[in-house]
Write an enzyme that holds these catalytic residues in place. Structure first.
Site, PDB file in Angstrom:
ATOM      1  N   ASP A   1      46.230  30.615   7.284  1.00 26.08           N
ATOM      2  CA  ASP A   1      45.572  29.346   7.599  1.00 26.08           C
ATOM      3  C   ASP A   1      46.497  28.707   8.619  1.00 26.08           C
ATOM      4  O   ASP A   1      47.603  28.266   8.274  1.00 26.08           O
ATOM      5  CB  ASP A   1      45.448  28.457   6.361  1.00 26.08           C
ATOM      6  CG  ASP A   1      44.678  27.190   6.673  1.00 26.08           C
ATOM      7  OD1 ASP A   1      44.976  26.549   7.704  1.00 26.08           O
ATOM      8  OD2 ASP A   1      43.767  26.832   5.915  1.00 26.08           O
ATOM      9  N   HIS A   2      46.069  28.675   9.873  1.00 23.59           N
ATOM     10  CA  HIS A   2      47.040  28.309  10.912  1.00 23.59           C
ATOM     11  C   HIS A   2      47.526  26.859  10.772  1.00 23.59           C
ATOM     12  O   HIS A   2      48.549  26.490  11.329  1.00 23.59           O
ATOM     13  CB  HIS A   2      46.513  28.625  12.316  1.00 23.59           C
ATOM     14  CG  HIS A   2      45.510  27.653  12.835  1.00 23.59           C
ATOM     15  ND1 HIS A   2      44.181  27.699  12.510  1.00 23.59           N
ATOM     16  CD2 HIS A   2      45.638  26.602  13.692  1.00 23.59           C
ATOM     17  CE1 HIS A   2      43.543  26.722  13.126  1.00 23.59           C
ATOM     18  NE2 HIS A   2      44.404  26.042  13.852  1.00 23.59           N
TER      19      HIS A   2
ATOM     20  N   HIS B   1      41.564  24.374   6.065  1.00 23.20           N
ATOM     21  CA  HIS B   1      42.590  23.527   6.689  1.00 23.20           C
ATOM     22  C   HIS B   1      42.792  22.184   5.960  1.00 23.20           C
ATOM     23  O   HIS B   1      43.911  21.791   5.659  1.00 23.20           O
ATOM     24  CB  HIS B   1      42.251  23.241   8.149  1.00 23.20           C
ATOM     25  CG  HIS B   1      41.992  24.474   8.963  1.00 23.20           C
ATOM     26  ND1 HIS B   1      42.655  25.652   8.761  1.00 23.20           N
ATOM     27  CD2 HIS B   1      41.134  24.708   9.996  1.00 23.20           C
ATOM     28  CE1 HIS B   1      42.230  26.565   9.634  1.00 23.20           C
ATOM     29  NE2 HIS B   1      41.300  26.007  10.391  1.00 23.20           N
TER      30      HIS B   1
HETATM   31  C1  BG6 Z   1      39.553  26.832  13.413  1.00 27.22           C
HETATM   32  C2  BG6 Z   1      38.093  26.483  13.358  1.00 27.22           C
HETATM   33  O1  BG6 Z   1      39.964  27.435  12.222  1.00 27.22           O
HETATM   34  O2  BG6 Z   1      40.306  25.633  13.609  1.00 27.22           O
HETATM   35  C3  BG6 Z   1      37.664  25.793  14.630  1.00 27.22           C
HETATM   36  O3  BG6 Z   1      37.337  27.675  13.185  1.00 27.22           O
HETATM   37  C4  BG6 Z   1      38.537  24.592  14.895  1.00 27.22           C
HETATM   38  O4  BG6 Z   1      36.301  25.401  14.574  1.00 27.22           O
HETATM   39  C5  BG6 Z   1      40.012  24.968  14.825  1.00 27.22           C
HETATM   40  O5  BG6 Z   1      38.229  24.129  16.194  1.00 27.22           O
HETATM   41  C6  BG6 Z   1      40.885  23.743  14.887  1.00 27.22           C
HETATM   42  O6  BG6 Z   1      42.223  24.142  14.998  1.00 27.22           O
HETATM   43  P1  BG6 Z   1      43.280  23.240  15.781  1.00 27.22           P
HETATM   44  O7  BG6 Z   1      44.590  23.909  15.549  1.00 27.22           O
HETATM   45  O8  BG6 Z   1      42.838  23.244  17.214  1.00 27.22           O
HETATM   46  O9  BG6 Z   1      43.185  21.884  15.169  1.00 27.22           O
END
Ligand code: BG6
Length: 507
Positions: free
Chosen positions: A181-182, A244
């Site tokens: 989960d980044h 997230h």
């Molecule tokens: C991804 C989603 O996991 O996270 C996207 O699939 C979203 O829809 C993105 O735009 C948001 O990540 P960050 O790091 O740009 O906030």
């Protein structure tokens, strides 16, 4: 070079968007910082027929295009090669195995492999099975290791996540599985743990006695881009909330772990997920608001509505916005509402967590009670402009005791020599080191799905639950305000709605 053990990272879905936008740039950055091991290879796997040279040429286009970087890029690309196989065909995995053996023989390396599954989720099980049939899935004690990184979405609902866990566990042990989960790789998210548990002043206040409510916003100004096919089946609840946002809730709400190691932190994360009070199907309209963006003109440019986007069905009821209220049923958070929201095509891209503290119990200054700002707020800015903001009341200079809000503001950008690494760099490096702290454990992912499942069920079983439209560039449907029952409290707006001339300002 560094202490990392020699290994090969195998990227399934080598021509895909994630590989192009995140993985290769992150690996290249690690290479530039000398953080990769001396003996290291990247193997791209895909169905497209490509030679090693062809793959390298493709990757060169994903990296900085300036003459100063040319030599570095060239030597980085020498670590890469490509294998074309049909990942759905178990027999093909011997081709991959031969390639890995060939590379290992050249460099005299152990069978240490990371498999990164940057593919559509339907392939996850097939790939795990193919690697097993080829005999390249098992750790060999004291000799070699194999790790598998699984991208989101991890399942599409509670049952499918449970099934996927079960299937993966037929081929890999839990300790080998890294569910990414980044958001957990973001520097500021990890800093929440440091802020809470390395300082003495926050933790005594971090509970139902002093916290009035917690608010989490993750807004995006962009629409769904070219991802209509995926997004229309997923929606914001699956795409952002289940993973997230609930991970952010976990980090903010968890009890102090006994130490900063994987098992202890992930145990605490699980307990938060287990303590989320389920929102029953019949309660969903009261606790969850969904919305979908409609077309609008901003700065003279027409932004299409969601239903006009490519890959989206014209009568789609998929939510591009979710706001919800819920409680955490444990000793620390009893009675403290958590409000979270996320959406596409909102006025700006920002992720922030706001701890709203209770007001002082007795107001002695005449103008203090009139303002919601007398709730002290701690704003954790996850992105952009990473940092911390504390809002407190101070005296307006002059006669009397008028109170106004002032800010104590910390910006990471103001600290010299502090480069914020990308989430993918951090997470890849952790996996290379065998550290799963910032990856999600199977039990926690199932609990998170168990929490969102009744919401999915309610939307499916009661199509009369409204999907509110909101014009692109606004803060979502006004109905989300009704989630907050106290009239003097509102969502925090990091910036105002974009007006037709596209201007907005900080509030
Ligand atoms: C991804 C989603 O996991 O996270 C996207 O699939 C979203 O829809 C993105 O735009 C948001 O990540 P960050 O790091 O740009 O906030």
């Amino acid at each position: 070079m560094n202490h990392l053990e020699p290994h090969i990272i195998v990227i399934f879905g080598a021509s895909g968007d994630l590989t192009k936008r995140k993985l290769i740039p992150a690996l290249y950055d690690l290479y530039l910082q000398n953080l990769l091991p001396e003996k290291f290879f990247i193997v791209g796997v895909g169905r497209t027929e490509l030679s090693d040279v062809g793959f390298r040429e493709k990757m060169a286009g994903w990296l900085p295009n300036d003459s100063a970087s040319a030599d570095k890029i060239e030597s980085f690309l020498q670590t890469t090669s490509y294998v074309s196989i049909d990942t759905g065909n178990a027999d093909d995995y011997h081709i991959l195995k031969d390639k890995l053996n060939e590379l290992r023989a050249v460099a005299d390396m152990p069978e240490n492999y990371i498999y990164y599954l940057a593919t559509p989720p339907v392939l996850y099980e097939k790939i795990a099975q193919g690697l097993t049939l080829a005999g390249i899935n098992k750790d060999v004690e004291d000799e070699s290791w194999k790790r598998i990184i699984i991208e989101k979405p991890f399942g599409v609902d509670y049952q499918s996540a449970k099934d996927l866990n079960k299937k993966l566990m037929c081929y890999f042990k839990e300790a080998q599985i890294y569910r990414i989960d980044h958001y957990l790789g973001k520097e500021t998210v990890q800093n929440i743990l440091v802020m809470r548990f390395a300082n003495g002043i926050f933790e005594p206040l971090w509970n139902r006695n002093y916290v009035h409510h917690v608010e989490i916003t993750s807004s995006e100004d962009l629409g769904i881009g070219g991802r209509g096919g995926y997004y229309d089946k997923a929606g914001a609840l699956r795409d952002m909330v289940q993973n997230h946002l609930l991970q952010l809730v976990g980090i903010v709400a968890m009890e102090p772990p006994i130490h900063a190691e994987s098992k202890a932190i992930r145990n605490e994360m699980l307990k938060v997920m287990q303590s989320l009070r389920p929102i029953k199907e019949e309660e969903v309209p009261q606790f969850v608001i969904r919305g979908q963006y409609t077309g609008a003109t901003l700065k003279g440019e027409h932004l299409p509505g969601y239903r006009e986007e490519e890959g989206v069905t014209p009568e789609s009821r998929t939510e591009t916005y979710v706001a919800m209220k819920f409680f955490i049923d444990n000793w620390r958070w009893n009675g403290v509402p958590f409000y979270i929201r996320t959406g596409k095509r909102l006025p700006t891209k920002v992720t922030e967590i706001v701890i709203h503290f209770k007001k002082s119990p007795h107001h002695i200054f005449a103008y203090q009670h009139q303002s919601i700002n007398t709730h002290n707020q701690l704003v954790i800015r996850v992105q952009p402009d990473e940092g911390l903001l504390f809002k407190f009341g101070m005296k307006v200079p002059g006669t009397g005791f008028n109170v106004q809000t002032a800010n104590m503001d910390f910006h990471y950008s103001e600290v010299q020599d502090m480069k914020i690494t990308s989430a993918y760099e951090r997470l890849l490096l952790d996996c290379m080191q065998g550290d799963s702290t910032l990856y999600i454990r199977g039990d926690a992912v199932e609990e998170a799905w168990a929490f969102v499942q009744p919401i999915l069920d309610a939307w499916k079983n009661h199509p009369d639950i409204p999907v509110y439209g909101y014009p692109a560039g606004t803060w979502g449907p006004a109905n989300a305000d009704s989630l907050i029952e106290e009239p003097e409290i509102t969502w925090r707006y990091p910036c105002k709605n974009l007006s037709n001339d596209g201007e907005y300002c900080e509030l």
